[in-house]
Design an enzyme around this catalytic site. Structure first.
Site, short mmCIF file in Angstrom:
data_model
loop_
_atom_site.label_atom_id
_atom_site.label_comp_id
_atom_site.label_asym_id
_atom_site.label_seq_id
_atom_site.Cartn_x
_atom_site.Cartn_y
_atom_site.Cartn_z
N ASP A 97 -5.58 -26.20 23.51
CA ASP A 97 -5.97 -26.32 24.91
C ASP A 97 -5.41 -25.14 25.70
O ASP A 97 -4.20 -25.04 25.90
CB ASP A 97 -5.46 -27.64 25.50
CG ASP A 97 -6.06 -27.93 26.87
OD1 ASP A 97 -6.73 -27.03 27.43
OD2 ASP A 97 -5.88 -29.05 27.38
N ASP A 306 -11.83 -21.21 30.02
CA ASP A 306 -11.27 -22.43 29.45
C ASP A 306 -11.94 -22.75 28.11
O ASP A 306 -13.17 -22.66 27.99
CB ASP A 306 -11.47 -23.60 30.42
CG ASP A 306 -10.94 -24.91 29.87
OD1 ASP A 306 -9.77 -24.96 29.48
OD2 ASP A 306 -11.71 -25.89 29.83
#
Length: 428
Positions: A97, A306
């Site tokens: 992440d 992201d």
């Protein structure tokens, strides 16, 4: 004599360079894509269902909550790597992440952890240490206990809570050896999850490794080992063996690459903000209202790179202008349909080619290949613009350059020099 001295100097410089430069290249895998049973379109539609939860996290306005706070709301990102904790090492597939910092994994005993999860056994590791609430690292988290300063009381472990999608877990802040082959990182700080409340279907089964910019991330904890640099490469959904790579450290990063500066948001310092200045469809620069791409730390507005969001999302004024220009150039005679998160699907029997999309940033124009712009159905002659509008809520102010648009690109995050770069690469 002079040439001999020069050779010795060059040899010394080479030795210094080799001894101070380090790199680790690890395979990363898609956690849910099964090419033999699902088309690329089906896989993306399934994964994108969780994007609204992800956008809620990325766009939330935080002004006073610590970076590694339990107020973070995440969805399960799609990529995992092999890692191990403890001595002797206990293996896990950790979810990656890039917008989160603290690592965590389910530990034994764990109340209501997913039954299929392998549990880390602290009692089986000779190097495991739970951190006390008096530890300075504990202040990075929203703790569930009050810590007494009295020396006469038994030390209290640092425990904290964190929200994840529609669940919440409680963890003990701990340290142990982290193995990212071939590297062993001693005293790595992570959350040892002891209990989960609420549904756990969106919670990563074997834990998470944070690659953000904050104080508890992998880069921050490894210091000079990786010198604040990592990159990743995500292969196409068309690839049967869906595995890419995570490259840690400056060695082996692409030489021919263009960078754009990273922007700093003190309220969301984990996120990789970039300054997007515009978007083009084909050769047409899309007209959007003034200030649509503006970066504003106070509200969280701006554009984030992201890995955990599946398809790129843009705020309503940007997306509507992008979509309308795309439709104008495609000019599908039978019109457009919607499918899941996509609102611009058309028959490929009618349209032979589609325009490229270019993201304009400071010092960099990122031209997205057609395979990063369209997602095709394998069952019908159908293709969809693989982007969408950000959810319509009060915090819908952030644009996201997501994983589908990053496929077959080497994305280099050079935190030490506050920049991000993109280079074409076949990631299979």
């Amino acid at each position: 004599m002079a040439s001999s001295s020069l050779r010795r100097l060059l040899l010394l410089l080479l030795v210094v360079f080799v001894s101070t430069s380090h790199s680790a290249d690890l395979p990363i895998y898609h956690s849910t894509h099964h090419p033999s049973t699902k088309s690329a379109l089906d896989s993306v539609l399934l994964l994108a269902r969780s994007d609204p939860l992800r956008l809620a996290f990325l766009s939330s306005k935080l002004t006073s909550v610590p970076i590694a706070s339990g107020q973070q709301i995440l969805q399960s990102p799609s990529y995992v790597l092999r890692a191990a904790f403890g001595s002797p090492p206990q293996p896990f597939l950790l979810t990656l992440d890039t917008s989160s910092d603290a690592a965590w994994l389910p530990c034994s005993p764990c109340n209501l952890c997913p039954s299929s999860s392998p549990l880390f056994l602290p009692s089986s590791s000779s190097s495991y240490t739970p951190l006390q609430c008096t530890s300075p690292l504990c202040t990075n988290f929203k703790t569930t206990i009050s810590c007494s300063s009295s020396a006469n009381l038994t030390p209290t472990p640092c425990t904290y809570t964190q929200s994840f999608a529609d669940s919440t877990f409680t963890a003990t802040l701990s340290q142990d050896s982290l193995r990212l082959s071939p590297d062993v990182i001693g005293n790595y700080t992570f959350g040892c999850v002891n209990s989960v409340s609420g549904p756990s279907s969106n919670v990563p089964k074997q834990g998470l490794l944070g690659l953000g910019r904050g104080p508890m991330s992998l880069l921050s904890q490894t210091g000079d080992l990786y010198k604040g640099v990592f990159s990743y490469c995500l292969p196409s959904y068309k690839s049967y063996y869906f595995s890419g790579s995570l490259r840690l450290g400056p060695v082996g990063q692409p030489r021919s690459i263009r960078f754009t500066p990273l922007l700093k948001n003190p309220h969301r310092s984990s996120l990789y903000y970039v300054n997007v200045t515009g978007i083009s469809v084909g050769k047409v620069h899309v007209a959007v209202p003034a200030g649509s791409f503006a970066f504003d730390p106070a509200t969280g507005a701006g554009t984030v790179v992201d890995s955990g969001t599946v398809i790129s999302r843009f705020t309503a004024p940007i997306y509507s202008a992008l979509r309308d220009e795309f439709r104008r150039q495609v000019n599908a005679s039978s019109g457009y349909s919607s499918l899941g998160a996509f609102d611009t699907c058309f028959s490929t029997d009618e349209v032979a080619t589609a325009p490229s999309v270019t993201i304009h940033m400071d010092r960099l124009d990122l031209v997205l290949p057609v395979e990063n712009t369209l997602i095709h159905s394998s069952a019908t002659p159908l293709a969809c613009l693989a982007m969408a509008e950000a959810p319509a809520n009060v915090n819908a102010v952030v644009n996201v350059l997501a994983s589908l648009q990053q496929q077959n690109l080497r994305v280099v995050l050079d935190v030490a020099n506050s920049r991000v770069g993109f280079a074409r690469e076949l990631c299979n």
